[in-house]
Design a protein around this motif. Structure first.
Motif, PDB file in Angstrom:
ATOM      1  N   LEU A 130    -117.142  60.964 -11.417  1.00  0.00           N
ATOM      2  CA  LEU A 130    -118.658  60.546 -11.767  1.00  0.00           C
ATOM      3  C   LEU A 130    -118.315  59.161 -12.622  1.00  0.00           C
ATOM      4  CD1 LEU A 130    -121.006  63.287 -12.512  1.00  0.00           C
ATOM      5  CD2 LEU A 130    -120.850  61.980 -10.536  1.00  0.00           C
ATOM      6  N   LEU A 131    -117.406  59.234 -13.357  1.00  0.00           N
ATOM      7  CA  LEU A 131    -117.257  58.251 -14.451  1.00  0.00           C
ATOM      8  C   LEU A 131    -116.384  56.998 -13.837  1.00  0.00           C
ATOM      9  CD1 LEU A 131    -116.141  59.877 -17.913  1.00  0.00           C
ATOM     10  CD2 LEU A 131    -118.250  58.741 -17.281  1.00  0.00           C
ATOM     11  N   GLY A 132    -115.664  57.506 -12.645  1.00  0.00           N
ATOM     12  CA  GLY A 132    -115.050  56.267 -11.845  1.00  0.00           C
ATOM     13  C   GLY A 132    -115.701  55.940 -10.949  1.00  0.00           C
ATOM     14  N   ILE A 133    -116.955  56.519 -10.164  1.00  0.00           N
ATOM     15  CA  ILE A 133    -117.972  55.813  -9.434  1.00  0.00           C
ATOM     16  C   ILE A 133    -118.985  55.152  -9.943  1.00  0.00           C
ATOM     17  CG2 ILE A 133    -119.423  56.615  -7.646  1.00  0.00           C
ATOM     18  CD1 ILE A 133    -116.687  56.688  -6.675  1.00  0.00           C
ATOM     19  N   LEU A 134    -119.510  55.366 -11.069  1.00  0.00           N
ATOM     20  CA  LEU A 134    -120.552  54.877 -11.635  1.00  0.00           C
ATOM     21  C   LEU A 134    -120.499  53.355 -11.914  1.00  0.00           C
ATOM     22  CD1 LEU A 134    -122.016  57.780 -13.883  1.00  0.00           C
ATOM     23  CD2 LEU A 134    -123.233  56.761 -11.936  1.00  0.00           C
ATOM     24  N   PRO A 135    -119.479  52.717 -12.511  1.00  0.00           N
ATOM     25  CA  PRO A 135    -119.207  51.702 -12.694  1.00  0.00           C
ATOM     26  C   PRO A 135    -119.304  50.849 -11.405  1.00  0.00           C
ATOM     27  CG  PRO A 135    -117.354  52.964 -14.347  1.00  0.00           C
ATOM     28  CD  PRO A 135    -118.220  53.838 -13.067  1.00  0.00           C
ATOM     29  N   ILE A 136    -118.565  51.201 -10.208  1.00  0.00           N
ATOM     30  CA  ILE A 136    -118.827  50.716  -9.083  1.00  0.00           C
ATOM     31  C   ILE A 136    -120.215  50.626  -8.579  1.00  0.00           C
ATOM     32  CG2 ILE A 136    -117.989  50.811  -6.653  1.00  0.00           C
ATOM     33  CD1 ILE A 136    -115.992  50.226  -8.721  1.00  0.00           C
ATOM     34  N   LEU A 137    -120.900  51.517  -8.606  1.00  0.00           N
ATOM     35  CA  LEU A 137    -122.509  51.564  -8.351  1.00  0.00           C
ATOM     36  C   LEU A 137    -123.224  50.291  -9.155  1.00  0.00           C
ATOM     37  CD1 LEU A 137    -123.758  55.207  -7.755  1.00  0.00           C
ATOM     38  CD2 LEU A 137    -123.326  53.272  -6.306  1.00  0.00           C
ATOM     39  N   HIS A 138    -122.712  50.308 -10.440  1.00  0.00           N
ATOM     40  CA  HIS A 138    -123.323  49.379 -11.332  1.00  0.00           C
ATOM     41  C   HIS A 138    -122.967  47.939 -10.769  1.00  0.00           C
ATOM     42  CE1 HIS A 138    -124.522  46.968 -14.868  1.00  0.00           C
ATOM     43  NE2 HIS A 138    -123.265  46.397 -14.847  1.00  0.00           N
ATOM     44  N   ARG A 139    -121.997  47.660 -10.218  1.00  0.00           N
ATOM     45  CA  ARG A 139    -121.514  46.556  -9.741  1.00  0.00           C
ATOM     46  C   ARG A 139    -122.154  46.128  -8.358  1.00  0.00           C
ATOM     47  NH1 ARG A 139    -114.975  45.646 -10.335  1.00  0.00           N
ATOM     48  NH2 ARG A 139    -114.993  45.499 -12.804  1.00  0.00           N
ATOM     49  N   ILE A 140    -122.289  47.159  -7.457  1.00  0.00           N
ATOM     50  CA  ILE A 140    -123.117  47.103  -6.260  1.00  0.00           C
ATOM     51  C   ILE A 140    -124.404  46.792  -6.403  1.00  0.00           C
ATOM     52  CG2 ILE A 140    -123.794  48.225  -4.229  1.00  0.00           C
ATOM     53  CD1 ILE A 140    -121.249  50.070  -4.473  1.00  0.00           C
ATOM     54  N   HIS A 141    -125.090  47.462  -7.456  1.00  0.00           N
ATOM     55  CA  HIS A 141    -126.551  47.315  -7.579  1.00  0.00           C
ATOM     56  C   HIS A 141    -126.916  45.912  -8.042  1.00  0.00           C
ATOM     57  CE1 HIS A 141    -127.025  51.903  -7.643  1.00  0.00           C
ATOM     58  NE2 HIS A 141    -127.036  51.294  -6.554  1.00  0.00           N
ATOM     59  N   LYS A 142    -125.878  45.181  -8.850  1.00  0.00           N
ATOM     60  CA  LYS A 142    -126.158  43.927  -9.579  1.00  0.00           C
ATOM     61  C   LYS A 142    -126.118  42.959  -8.506  1.00  0.00           C
ATOM     62  CE  LYS A 142    -124.139  42.569 -13.253  1.00  0.00           C
ATOM     63  NZ  LYS A 142    -123.114  41.970 -14.332  1.00  0.00           N
ATOM     64  N   GLN A 143    -125.376  43.206  -7.157  1.00  0.00           N
ATOM     65  CA  GLN A 143    -125.419  42.519  -6.093  1.00  0.00           C
ATOM     66  C   GLN A 143    -126.702  42.586  -5.281  1.00  0.00           C
ATOM     67  OE1 GLN A 143    -123.255  40.105  -5.270  1.00  0.00           O
ATOM     68  NE2 GLN A 143    -121.715  40.380  -7.080  1.00  0.00           N
ATOM     69  N   GLY A 144    -127.398  43.419  -5.582  1.00  0.00           N
ATOM     70  CA  GLY A 144    -128.676  43.741  -5.123  1.00  0.00           C
ATOM     71  C   GLY A 144    -128.516  44.520  -3.793  1.00  0.00           C
ATOM     72  N   LEU A 145    -127.396  45.365  -3.794  1.00  0.00           N
ATOM     73  CA  LEU A 145    -127.164  46.418  -2.625  1.00  0.00           C
ATOM     74  C   LEU A 145    -127.469  47.641  -3.138  1.00  0.00           C
ATOM     75  CD1 LEU A 145    -123.754  45.157  -1.041  1.00  0.00           C
ATOM     76  CD2 LEU A 145    -126.128  44.812  -0.170  1.00  0.00           C
ATOM     77  N   ILE A 146    -127.756  48.604  -2.049  1.00  0.00           N
ATOM     78  CA  ILE A 146    -127.902  50.150  -2.316  1.00  0.00           C
ATOM     79  C   ILE A 146    -127.156  50.738  -1.424  1.00  0.00           C
ATOM     80  CG2 ILE A 146    -129.589  52.078  -2.195  1.00  0.00           C
ATOM     81  CD1 ILE A 146    -131.794  49.932  -2.773  1.00  0.00           C
ATOM     82  N   HIS A 147    -126.094  51.626  -1.756  1.00  0.00           N
ATOM     83  CA  HIS A 147    -124.953  52.038  -0.906  1.00  0.00           C
ATOM     84  C   HIS A 147    -125.972  52.941   0.215  1.00  0.00           C
ATOM     85  CE1 HIS A 147    -121.802  54.592   0.572  1.00  0.00           C
ATOM     86  NE2 HIS A 147    -121.180  53.902   0.220  1.00  0.00           N
ATOM     87  N   ARG A 148    -126.755  53.690  -0.062  1.00  0.00           N
ATOM     88  CA  ARG A 148    -127.598  54.650   0.894  1.00  0.00           C
ATOM     89  C   ARG A 148    -127.014  55.844   1.511  1.00  0.00           C
ATOM     90  NH1 ARG A 148    -129.281  49.135   1.646  1.00  0.00           N
ATOM     91  NH2 ARG A 148    -131.475  48.825   2.219  1.00  0.00           N
ATOM     92  N   ASP A 149    -125.513  55.882   1.335  1.00  0.00           N
ATOM     93  CA  ASP A 149    -125.066  57.031   1.851  1.00  0.00           C
ATOM     94  C   ASP A 149    -123.815  57.578   1.176  1.00  0.00           C
ATOM     95  OD1 ASP A 149    -124.868  59.023   4.071  1.00  0.00           O
ATOM     96  OD2 ASP A 149    -123.656  57.665   5.383  1.00  0.00           O
ATOM     97  N   ILE A 150    -123.960  57.864  -0.280  1.00  0.00           N
ATOM     98  CA  ILE A 150    -122.928  58.394  -0.883  1.00  0.00           C
ATOM     99  C   ILE A 150    -123.061  59.727  -0.862  1.00  0.00           C
ATOM    100  CG2 ILE A 150    -122.414  58.992  -3.584  1.00  0.00           C
ATOM    101  CD1 ILE A 150    -123.658  56.522  -4.088  1.00  0.00           C
ATOM    102  N   LYS A 151    -122.050  60.492  -0.245  1.00  0.00           N
ATOM    103  CA  LYS A 151    -121.789  61.745  -0.149  1.00  0.00           C
ATOM    104  C   LYS A 151    -120.523  62.177  -0.023  1.00  0.00           C
ATOM    105  CE  LYS A 151    -121.524  60.752   5.045  1.00  0.00           C
ATOM    106  NZ  LYS A 151    -122.245  61.114   6.134  1.00  0.00           N
ATOM    107  N   PRO A 152    -119.875  63.335  -0.133  1.00  0.00           N
ATOM    108  CA  PRO A 152    -118.373  63.840  -0.371  1.00  0.00           C
ATOM    109  C   PRO A 152    -117.510  63.154   0.739  1.00  0.00           C
ATOM    110  CG  PRO A 152    -119.857  65.694  -0.700  1.00  0.00           C
ATOM    111  CD  PRO A 152    -120.880  64.720  -0.072  1.00  0.00           C
ATOM    112  N   ASP A 153    -118.139  62.983   1.999  1.00  0.00           N
ATOM    113  CA  ASP A 153    -117.200  62.379   2.982  1.00  0.00           C
ATOM    114  C   ASP A 153    -117.156  60.961   2.905  1.00  0.00           C
ATOM    115  OD1 ASP A 153    -116.928  64.638   4.686  1.00  0.00           O
ATOM    116  OD2 ASP A 153    -118.749  64.080   5.992  1.00  0.00           O
TER     117      ASP A 153
END
Length: 450
Positions: A130-153
């Motif tokens: 989680l600590l490895g993924i959350l900073p990436i999500l922060h960057r993605i969201h700052k670009q106005g993007l939503i990943h939409r399909d976060i899952k184990p795959d």
């Protein structure tokens, strides 16, 4: 309205006169994903090619899709260049009314495969992911993007570092489903997401930034339990997922963070990735998979002179030692270096014999035991030294490294530990760690003794 059918590329034909298809590695409603090789690179570099096709064949829509595709490709390129947690974008192109993304091929295994192979993960392992993924999500969201399909795959543990990499953004796929509504305005016509990992508002076509956090929370619960939502009990009155019963030893605070992430109403969740990250940071630091439970016995390599911010306190520490303690410290270090020379080529330790005296002087500035911000580990001393130099160039003047004969990394070999800074107390290390994690989200506070 004409609906396209998907025709996979001819394996005998080079896509864009460059990429040779090796095999199909996935397919979906709007295209297919292939493993390919780049014939114009000397190494024949392997890459992942995503073939995407619009849902309808209308010129006015095609131009809109074309514009949006290029805009989102530019964002993916920017994100991939700034982080090793997102596949790099090598190229994008259009061919025969289809759109293609050429991305970095991540060697490793998905979290789904990991669970199937080894079983569910520990709380400490899940927290680190989680600590490895959350900073990436922060960057993605700052670009106005939503990943939409976060899952184990869609999270791969990169080999050999074990760092999580987030793949398969849904925004580009949603672009392929663009249609015109009754007012003639472009609108999305498809739903991106995976049942069981998708928030309620996303399921009705209104994803939010917190929708990604919901999906990440459900992914964490899957990693802890080995079960999907369909395999767990649900409170029939409240709709609450009763996942705690599948992880009886989970800490209360960690469970509370995951519970908040998966609340039904967005207002009750973390609204931003950095909020969830900060909450996780308040928890006791788990011992990383690569760190033994006891402090490692270490032999210290040469280290740059301390930076002004902590030079005084570190020198004072040494000067406060009694004469016999100083003599013992220097003697221990001298013996360690001589002993190390038997096992490691002398050129790794010293380039010139005349540098031994200054090296001992630098090492004497280190206390007998200390805490450090761990950046990375390498089996190859040259790579470790290069990493140390990179940190120094990035402003971390106290960056150093040491060889640890009983400190295994992800590949279970003894390693050269590279650190960004060292401290006399654990609290000092932990105070400086959040700032450094903006540079390396996987960094943690370690402990070493001589």
């Amino acid at each position: 309205m004409q609906v396209f059918t998907h025709t996979p590329p001819n394996p005998e034909k080079l896509l864009n006169n460059r990429y040779r298809i090796l095999q199909s590695i996935g397919s979906g409603g709007f295209g297919e994903t292939f493993l390919a090789e780049d014939t114009q690179m000397p190494s024949g570099r392997r890459c992942v090619i995503k073939q995407l096709k619009p849902s309808v064949n209308r010129p006015e829509i095609y131009s809109l899709i074309q514009e949006q595709f290029r805009r989102e490709a530019a964002i993916l390129e920017q994100l991939g260049e700034k982080s090793d947690r997102i596949p790099r974008l090598y190229a994008y192109f259009e061919e025969e009314e289809q759109f293609y993304l050429v991305q970095e091929w991540i060697e490793g295994e998905t979290l789904t495969t990991r669970i199937q192979r080894l079983g569910r993960l520990s709380e400490a392992e899940v927290k680190e992911i989680l600590l490895g993924i959350l900073p990436i999500l922060h960057r993605i969201h700052k670009q106005g993007l939503i990943h939409r399909d976060i899952k184990p795959d869609n999270i791969i543990l990169r080999h050999p570092s074990g760092k999580p990499v987030l793949i398969d953004f849904g925004a580009v796929k949603e672009t392929m489903g663009t249609m015109l509504n009754s007012q003639g305005n472009p609108t999305a016509s498809i739903l991106i997401g995976t049942p069981g990992f998708m928030a309620s508002e996303q399921a009705v076509g209104y994803p939010l930034y917190s929708s990604d956090l919901y999906s990440l929370g459900m992914t964490a619960i899957y990693l802890l339990t080995g079960k999907t939502i369909k395999e767990m009990n649900i409170d029939r009155e409240t709709g609450k997922i009763l996942w705690h019963e599948n992880v009886p030893n989970i800490s209360r605070n960690f469970a509370a963070i995951l519970d908040k992430a998966i609340q039904f109403y967005p207002r009750d969740r973390f609204s931003k990735a950095e909020e969830m990250y900060a909450a996780l940071q308040t928890l006791p630091s788990p011992i990383p998979k690569t760190e033994p439970s006891l402090p490692p016995s270490t032999i210290i390599f040469p280290k740059p002179t301390a930076s002004p911010k902590n030079k005084t306190s570190k020198l004072q520490f040494f000067h406060q030692l009694k004469d016999w303690q100083k003599a013992t410290l220097v003697g221990v270090l001298t013996g360690a270096i001589l002993g190390l020379g038997i096992a490691i080529p002398l050129k790794i330790l010293f380039q010139q014999k005349s540098s031994e005296a200054s090296t001992l002087a630098q090492q004497s500035n280190l206390p007998m035991s200390f805490y450090f911000i761990a950046d990375s580990a390498f089996n190859d001393p040259e790579k470790a030294e290069q990493k140390r130099q990179d940190l120094i160039e990035n402003g971390y003047s106290d960056a150093g490294l040491f060889w640890s004969p009983n400190y295994s990394n992800w590949s279970q070999h003894n390693s050269y530990k590279v650190y960004a800074d060292w401290f006399e107390t654990k609290s000092e290390c932990e105070e400086n760690l959040p700032e450094y994690r903006q540079f390396n989200p996987s960094a943690y506070c370690g402990f070493a003794t001589k």
